[in-house]
Design a protein around this motif. Sequence first.
Motif, PDB file in Angstrom:
ATOM      1  N   HIS A  81     -17.488 -13.168  15.840  1.00  0.00           N
ATOM      2  CA  HIS A  81     -17.134 -12.562  17.050  1.00  0.00           C
ATOM      3  C   HIS A  81     -16.870 -13.242  18.308  1.00  0.00           C
ATOM      4  CE1 HIS A  81     -20.559  -9.644  16.653  1.00  0.00           C
ATOM      5  NE2 HIS A  81     -21.342 -10.251  16.252  1.00  0.00           N
ATOM      6  N   MET A  82     -15.547 -14.185  17.483  1.00  0.00           N
ATOM      7  CA  MET A  82     -14.649 -15.023  18.426  1.00  0.00           C
ATOM      8  C   MET A  82     -13.783 -14.502  19.302  1.00  0.00           C
ATOM      9  SD  MET A  82     -12.784 -17.670  17.705  1.00  0.00           S
ATOM     10  CE  MET A  82     -12.205 -17.724  16.153  1.00  0.00           C
ATOM     11  N   GLU A  83     -13.506 -13.191  19.326  1.00  0.00           N
ATOM     12  CA  GLU A  83     -12.625 -12.444  20.214  1.00  0.00           C
ATOM     13  C   GLU A  83     -13.205 -12.198  21.614  1.00  0.00           C
ATOM     14  OE1 GLU A  83      -9.370 -12.396  20.695  1.00  0.00           O
ATOM     15  OE2 GLU A  83      -9.466 -14.285  19.118  1.00  0.00           O
ATOM     16  N   GLU A  84     -14.384 -11.592  21.421  1.00  0.00           N
ATOM     17  CA  GLU A  84     -16.002 -11.373  21.990  1.00  0.00           C
ATOM     18  C   GLU A  84     -16.012 -12.512  23.327  1.00  0.00           C
ATOM     19  OE1 GLU A  84     -19.226 -10.341  20.388  1.00  0.00           O
ATOM     20  OE2 GLU A  84     -20.306 -10.988  22.269  1.00  0.00           O
ATOM     21  N   LEU A  85     -16.268 -13.710  22.657  1.00  0.00           N
ATOM     22  CA  LEU A  85     -16.887 -14.223  22.863  1.00  0.00           C
ATOM     23  C   LEU A  85     -15.363 -15.594  23.346  1.00  0.00           C
ATOM     24  CD1 LEU A  85     -19.130 -16.079  20.026  1.00  0.00           C
ATOM     25  CD2 LEU A  85     -19.641 -15.519  22.495  1.00  0.00           C
ATOM     26  N   THR A  86     -14.316 -15.087  22.964  1.00  0.00           N
ATOM     27  CA  THR A  86     -13.560 -15.729  23.582  1.00  0.00           C
ATOM     28  C   THR A  86     -13.299 -15.108  24.912  1.00  0.00           C
ATOM     29  OG1 THR A  86     -12.305 -16.739  21.726  1.00  0.00           O
ATOM     30  CG2 THR A  86     -10.685 -16.150  23.407  1.00  0.00           C
ATOM     31  N   PHE A  87     -13.229 -13.437  25.366  1.00  0.00           N
ATOM     32  CA  PHE A  87     -13.025 -12.937  26.785  1.00  0.00           C
ATOM     33  C   PHE A  87     -13.868 -13.297  27.530  1.00  0.00           C
ATOM     34  CE2 PHE A  87     -13.099  -8.970  29.536  1.00  0.00           C
ATOM     35  CZ  PHE A  87     -11.679  -9.260  29.704  1.00  0.00           C
ATOM     36  N   LEU A  88     -15.171 -13.931  27.089  1.00  0.00           N
ATOM     37  CA  LEU A  88     -16.191 -13.798  27.751  1.00  0.00           C
ATOM     38  C   LEU A  88     -15.785 -15.321  28.406  1.00  0.00           C
ATOM     39  CD1 LEU A  88     -18.897 -11.885  28.688  1.00  0.00           C
ATOM     40  CD2 LEU A  88     -19.757 -14.204  26.708  1.00  0.00           C
ATOM     41  N   VAL A  89     -15.955 -16.088  28.077  1.00  0.00           N
ATOM     42  CA  VAL A  89     -15.444 -17.846  28.669  1.00  0.00           C
ATOM     43  C   VAL A  89     -14.118 -17.452  29.580  1.00  0.00           C
ATOM     44  CG1 VAL A  89     -14.598 -19.621  28.380  1.00  0.00           C
ATOM     45  CG2 VAL A  89     -16.433 -18.993  26.296  1.00  0.00           C
ATOM     46  N   HIS A  90     -12.879 -16.513  28.790  1.00  0.00           N
ATOM     47  CA  HIS A  90     -11.897 -16.434  29.653  1.00  0.00           C
ATOM     48  C   HIS A  90     -12.121 -15.373  31.415  1.00  0.00           C
ATOM     49  CE1 HIS A  90      -7.927 -14.804  30.981  1.00  0.00           C
ATOM     50  NE2 HIS A  90      -8.440 -13.499  31.057  1.00  0.00           N
ATOM     51  N   ASN A  93     -14.639 -18.477  33.193  1.00  0.00           N
ATOM     52  CA  ASN A  93     -14.327 -19.500  33.571  1.00  0.00           C
ATOM     53  C   ASN A  93     -13.177 -19.487  34.143  1.00  0.00           C
ATOM     54  OD1 ASN A  93     -13.085 -21.976  32.534  1.00  0.00           O
ATOM     55  ND2 ASN A  93     -14.953 -23.104  32.870  1.00  0.00           N
ATOM     56  N   GLY A  94     -12.658 -18.175  34.317  1.00  0.00           N
ATOM     57  CA  GLY A  94     -10.940 -18.446  34.659  1.00  0.00           C
ATOM     58  C   GLY A  94      -9.939 -19.395  33.249  1.00  0.00           C
ATOM     59  N   LYS A  95     -10.154 -20.071  32.794  1.00  0.00           N
ATOM     60  CA  LYS A  95      -8.935 -20.285  31.973  1.00  0.00           C
ATOM     61  C   LYS A  95      -8.252 -19.518  30.657  1.00  0.00           C
ATOM     62  CE  LYS A  95     -12.120 -22.836  29.662  1.00  0.00           C
ATOM     63  NZ  LYS A  95     -13.125 -24.044  28.095  1.00  0.00           N
ATOM     64  N   THR A  96      -7.762 -19.816  30.238  1.00  0.00           N
ATOM     65  CA  THR A  96      -7.064 -18.405  29.301  1.00  0.00           C
ATOM     66  C   THR A  96      -7.262 -18.136  28.355  1.00  0.00           C
ATOM     67  OG1 THR A  96      -5.274 -20.390  28.599  1.00  0.00           O
ATOM     68  CG2 THR A  96      -4.845 -19.759  30.100  1.00  0.00           C
ATOM     69  N   MET A  97      -6.689 -17.343  27.644  1.00  0.00           N
ATOM     70  CA  MET A  97      -7.073 -16.657  26.846  1.00  0.00           C
ATOM     71  C   MET A  97      -7.502 -17.927  25.345  1.00  0.00           C
ATOM     72  SD  MET A  97      -8.959 -13.518  26.345  1.00  0.00           S
ATOM     73  CE  MET A  97      -8.886 -13.333  24.292  1.00  0.00           C
ATOM     74  N   ASP A  98      -5.775 -18.183  24.797  1.00  0.00           N
ATOM     75  CA  ASP A  98      -5.667 -19.434  24.016  1.00  0.00           C
ATOM     76  C   ASP A  98      -6.705 -20.726  24.556  1.00  0.00           C
ATOM     77  OD1 ASP A  98      -3.909 -18.335  22.936  1.00  0.00           O
ATOM     78  OD2 ASP A  98      -1.908 -19.142  23.406  1.00  0.00           O
ATOM     79  N   GLU A  99      -7.022 -21.121  25.601  1.00  0.00           N
ATOM     80  CA  GLU A  99      -7.593 -22.552  25.698  1.00  0.00           C
ATOM     81  C   GLU A  99      -9.370 -21.970  25.724  1.00  0.00           C
ATOM     82  OE1 GLU A  99      -5.219 -23.959  29.116  1.00  0.00           O
ATOM     83  OE2 GLU A  99      -6.994 -22.342  30.058  1.00  0.00           O
ATOM     84  N   ALA A 100     -10.038 -20.561  25.676  1.00  0.00           N
ATOM     85  CA  ALA A 100     -11.061 -20.186  25.896  1.00  0.00           C
ATOM     86  C   ALA A 100     -10.898 -19.754  24.150  1.00  0.00           C
ATOM     87  CB  ALA A 100     -10.763 -19.206  26.050  1.00  0.00           C
ATOM     88  N   GLU A 103     -12.477 -23.253  23.107  1.00  0.00           N
ATOM     89  CA  GLU A 103     -13.486 -23.035  22.244  1.00  0.00           C
ATOM     90  C   GLU A 103     -14.724 -22.783  21.789  1.00  0.00           C
ATOM     91  OE1 GLU A 103     -16.148 -23.579  26.660  1.00  0.00           O
ATOM     92  OE2 GLU A 103     -14.336 -23.122  26.685  1.00  0.00           O
ATOM     93  N   ILE A 104     -14.255 -21.610  21.366  1.00  0.00           N
ATOM     94  CA  ILE A 104     -14.970 -21.248  20.156  1.00  0.00           C
ATOM     95  C   ILE A 104     -15.291 -22.244  19.123  1.00  0.00           C
ATOM     96  CG2 ILE A 104     -16.101 -19.105  19.194  1.00  0.00           C
ATOM     97  CD1 ILE A 104     -15.899 -19.919  22.217  1.00  0.00           C
ATOM     98  N   PRO A 180     -23.189 -18.120  33.522  1.00  0.00           N
ATOM     99  CA  PRO A 180     -24.028 -19.059  31.952  1.00  0.00           C
ATOM    100  C   PRO A 180     -24.021 -16.910  31.321  1.00  0.00           C
ATOM    101  CG  PRO A 180     -24.292 -17.412  34.584  1.00  0.00           C
ATOM    102  CD  PRO A 180     -22.812 -17.678  34.528  1.00  0.00           C
ATOM    103  N   LEU A 181     -22.503 -16.297  31.353  1.00  0.00           N
ATOM    104  CA  LEU A 181     -22.641 -15.566  30.443  1.00  0.00           C
ATOM    105  C   LEU A 181     -22.730 -16.157  28.847  1.00  0.00           C
ATOM    106  CD1 LEU A 181     -20.440 -13.557  33.112  1.00  0.00           C
ATOM    107  CD2 LEU A 181     -22.965 -12.067  31.823  1.00  0.00           C
ATOM    108  N   SER A 182     -22.129 -17.052  28.692  1.00  0.00           N
ATOM    109  CA  SER A 182     -21.400 -17.059  27.606  1.00  0.00           C
ATOM    110  C   SER A 182     -22.920 -17.792  26.938  1.00  0.00           C
ATOM    111  CB  SER A 182     -20.686 -18.994  27.179  1.00  0.00           C
ATOM    112  OG  SER A 182     -18.811 -18.198  27.778  1.00  0.00           O
ATOM    113  N   ALA A 183     -23.493 -18.688  27.093  1.00  0.00           N
ATOM    114  CA  ALA A 183     -24.760 -19.090  26.854  1.00  0.00           C
ATOM    115  C   ALA A 183     -25.692 -18.663  26.688  1.00  0.00           C
ATOM    116  CB  ALA A 183     -25.166 -20.375  27.740  1.00  0.00           C
ATOM    117  N   MET A 184     -25.646 -17.295  27.388  1.00  0.00           N
ATOM    118  CA  MET A 184     -26.852 -16.588  27.230  1.00  0.00           C
ATOM    119  C   MET A 184     -26.808 -15.374  25.673  1.00  0.00           C
ATOM    120  SD  MET A 184     -29.627 -15.749  28.453  1.00  0.00           S
ATOM    121  CE  MET A 184     -30.057 -14.299  28.919  1.00  0.00           C
TER     122      MET A 184
END
Length: 485
Positions: A81-90, A93-100, A103-104, A180-184
């Motif tokens: 689920h890397m891309e889905e989680l990456t997008f959620l963090v992005h 939180n507002g960080k770039t997709m690469d930074e998000a 994080e994963i 709170p979205l990523s944690a859920m």
Amino acid sequence: MKYPELTNFIGGANKPSVGSRKLEVFSPLDGSLLSRVPLSTKDDLDAAVTAAKTAAVSWASLPVKERVQVFFRYRNLLEKHMEELTFLVHEENGKTMDEARAEIEKSIELTEFACSMPQLISGEVQEVSRGVECVINRVAVGVVASIAPFNFPAMVPNWTIPNAIVLGNAMILKPSEIVPLSAMRLAALLKEAGLPDGVFNVVNGDREMVEAICDHPGIDAVSFVGSTKVAKLVYARSSAALKRVVALGGAKNHLLVLPDAHPEMTSTNVTASMSGCAGQRCMAASAMVGVGNVDHIVKLIADEARKVTPGKNLGAVISAQAKVRIEDYIAQAEKAGAKILVDGRNATVPGKEGGYYVGPTVIDYVTPDMSVAREEIFGPVISIMRAESLEEAIRIENSSPYGNGASVFTQSGALAHWVSERVSAGMVGVNIGVPVPREPFSFGGWNESKFGACDITGKSSIEFWTKLKKVTTKWNPEARTNWMS
Ligand code: NAD
């Protein structure tokens, strides 16, 4: 609202809060409304503690080799689920997709470390006197809580989730109410990986929930990551309630740049460190001390910073208030006589006018008494001070109340060694802008950047998440009862 209203996650299921307080969750990218999060009550926490207490008994009784099987599957789900989680963090939180994405990826590395736990925690045994044997085993602490900040919605929860749970604890996570979205989503993946219900719970909330966690008699240990002000409160309040606690706080990381530093490598590292994640990293370069004449490197840093563009390779800051606070720091420095080489104030991104952006900012000729030199700004801003000698540079670094990270840039091994021995920080870099120790090494600062004895990740965290049971055994050599006769 893009996503449905959030609930808590208790006993393996989504559970609405029994209270009525709620907070809206906005995307810093464009200011759009993402969801609403409950600001839960003490009754919600009671339900989570009851679920965790019940689940902890059978979970802790499993051999660690069985417990890690869940985390092998969780690791693979994070990858799937890397891309889905990456997008959620992005998005939250507002960080770039690469930074998000990083994080994963880091969350996967943290989980892999936890999967190696059977190899790391085998006990010790010794014949301590004739016929007497002592065995040490590591036992789970029980029900533990993890309180997280906004700046790493997936990685910081994963600093604690895999290690604490693999070691046999049941956990209650209190994510930042701002993200709170990523944690859920992590909670759902842990369930899909086969984690028994109640071993991992999420209780959403704000200050009221943090205070309830500190006070709750059913919680045995608390980990906290956030600002120093709150870390101190959590450390004092949880300790007063006789809990084990580690509380990581804020930072003001100093980079010491020597005249012999490699100019290109130094300028790209310093710029990436100060602007990555929009400067909202507790390991971000925030203060630089140039020793002697480093004008040629400062010029390259300013050139590099000008290549960093909001909305492209620079994400948003977390809120409109954060943007105002950061820009106010820049104005204070200007007023105090510092020279703004690159000015990130009033940044906007076409098409995302509702977003919260601050451009990269390089401030030169800062003096150690200015607020930009002393306080955590938590934005893409670097404050450059000048020192005549290495001793003076060390004095400046040592005078900071914080002590998370520090780095030295030089091509001399001897000077690098001299500096790394003298900086007052828990994580030190040599020619590295963000000196985060990777697994199996542990993460944790010094001074007002961390309260409590252990680090929060790596081998040091094993001490935090377990207690030792020492069993001393003597058999009576005279008793020769033959039970088979
Ligand atoms: P924060 O301290 O405002 O919030 C952290 C957590 O504490 C959140 O879950 C929040 O709900 C709760 N909280 C906020 N105010 C509270 C109060 N008055 N009483 C009780 N609980 C309260 O931190 P933040 O703004 O979310 O995160 C940024 C800070 O975290 C920065 O200072 C950064 O340096 C720090 N941080 C440190 C590390 C580290 O490893 N040392 C890592 C990440 C972030």
